[in-house]
Design a protein around this motif. Structure first.
Motif, PDB file in Angstrom:
ATOM      1  N   LYS A   1       0.833  -1.202   0.000  1.00  0.00           N
ATOM      2  CA  LYS A   1       0.000   0.000   0.000  1.00  0.00           C
ATOM      3  C   LYS A   1       0.868   1.253   0.000  1.00  0.00           C
ATOM      4  CE  LYS A   1      -3.625   2.402   2.524  1.00  0.00           C
ATOM      5  NZ  LYS A   1      -4.496   2.412   3.703  1.00  0.00           N
ATOM      6  N   MET A   2       1.927   1.253   0.813  1.00  0.00           N
ATOM      7  CA  MET A   2       2.811   2.411   0.882  1.00  0.00           C
ATOM      8  C   MET A   2       3.505   2.661  -0.454  1.00  0.00           C
ATOM      9  SD  MET A   2       6.116   3.089   3.319  1.00  0.00           S
ATOM     10  CE  MET A   2       7.093   1.967   2.333  1.00  0.00           C
ATOM     11  N   ILE A   3       3.945   1.601  -1.099  1.00  0.00           N
ATOM     12  CA  ILE A   3       4.595   1.741  -2.406  1.00  0.00           C
ATOM     13  C   ILE A   3       3.617   2.323  -3.423  1.00  0.00           C
ATOM     14  CG2 ILE A   3       5.576   0.438  -4.347  1.00  0.00           C
ATOM     15  CD1 ILE A   3       6.836  -1.442  -2.191  1.00  0.00           C
ATOM     16  N   ASP A   4       2.387   1.814  -3.422  1.00  0.00           N
ATOM     17  CA  ASP A   4       1.374   2.344  -4.337  1.00  0.00           C
ATOM     18  C   ASP A   4       1.106   3.819  -4.070  1.00  0.00           C
ATOM     19  OD1 ASP A   4       1.140  -0.130  -5.541  1.00  0.00           O
ATOM     20  OD2 ASP A   4      -0.670  -0.707  -4.414  1.00  0.00           O
TER      21      ASP A   4
ATOM     22  N   LEU B   1       6.468  10.727  -2.402  1.00  0.00           N
ATOM     23  CA  LEU B   1       7.042  10.285  -1.142  1.00  0.00           C
ATOM     24  C   LEU B   1       6.716  11.197   0.033  1.00  0.00           C
ATOM     25  CD1 LEU B   1      10.586   9.177  -2.357  1.00  0.00           C
ATOM     26  CD2 LEU B   1       8.693   7.703  -1.677  1.00  0.00           C
ATOM     27  N   THR B   2       6.502  12.475  -0.233  1.00  0.00           N
ATOM     28  CA  THR B   2       6.279  13.425   0.860  1.00  0.00           C
ATOM     29  C   THR B   2       4.804  13.685   1.137  1.00  0.00           C
ATOM     30  OG1 THR B   2       6.509  15.276  -0.674  1.00  0.00           O
ATOM     31  CG2 THR B   2       8.502  14.570   0.501  1.00  0.00           C
ATOM     32  N   ASN B   3       3.926  12.983   0.460  1.00  0.00           N
ATOM     33  CA  ASN B   3       2.496  13.151   0.686  1.00  0.00           C
ATOM     34  C   ASN B   3       2.125  12.644   2.080  1.00  0.00           C
ATOM     35  OD1 ASN B   3      -0.366  11.777   0.552  1.00  0.00           O
ATOM     36  ND2 ASN B   3      -0.348  13.440  -0.963  1.00  0.00           N
ATOM     37  N   ASN B   4       1.194  13.316   2.732  1.00  0.00           N
ATOM     38  CA  ASN B   4       0.789  12.950   4.093  1.00  0.00           C
ATOM     39  C   ASN B   4       0.277  11.513   4.188  1.00  0.00           C
ATOM     40  OD1 ASN B   4       1.529  15.368   5.246  1.00  0.00           O
ATOM     41  ND2 ASN B   4      -0.487  16.297   4.995  1.00  0.00           N
ATOM     42  N   ASP B   5      -0.477  11.057   3.183  1.00  0.00           N
ATOM     43  CA  ASP B   5      -0.995   9.685   3.196  1.00  0.00           C
ATOM     44  C   ASP B   5       0.149   8.660   3.143  1.00  0.00           C
ATOM     45  OD1 ASP B   5      -3.590  10.631   3.285  1.00  0.00           O
ATOM     46  OD2 ASP B   5      -3.835  10.556   1.093  1.00  0.00           O
ATOM     47  N   THR B   6       1.157   8.955   2.320  1.00  0.00           N
ATOM     48  CA  THR B   6       2.315   8.066   2.205  1.00  0.00           C
ATOM     49  C   THR B   6       3.081   8.023   3.519  1.00  0.00           C
ATOM     50  OG1 THR B   6       2.508   8.645  -0.145  1.00  0.00           O
ATOM     51  CG2 THR B   6       4.402   7.569   0.868  1.00  0.00           C
TER      52      THR B   6
END
Length: 80
Positions: free
Chosen positions: A18-21, A28-33
């Protein structure tokens, strides 16, 4: 205990995917990631903690620590 470890490993794999997607989709710096990465860290910590708990129960950590001190003191004795 083995079932719990297998469950955590499966959760780790799902969270990693999920994190890779999320990273590919949002960056990479998005809050969801970042949140997903932190959740993955927690799962990995839980998994590692279960090993430490088992080793502690079997006395392996104490023996390893004692061996480390014996080696340290033997070096000190040789150099003195």
């Amino acid at each position: 205990m083995q079932d719990k470890k297998k469950t955590i490993l499966a959760e780790i794999q799902k969270k990693r995917e999920k994190m890779i997607d999320l990273a590919q989709e949002k960056g990479l710096t998005n809050n969801d990631t970042i949140k997903c990465s932190q959740e993955l860290d927690q799962l990995i910590y839980q998994y590692q903690s279960s090993f430490r708990k088992n080793r502690r129960q079997r006395g392996e950590i104490k023996r390893k620590r004692n061996l480390k001190y014996m080696l340290l003191w033997s070096r000190i004795a040789v150099t003195s």
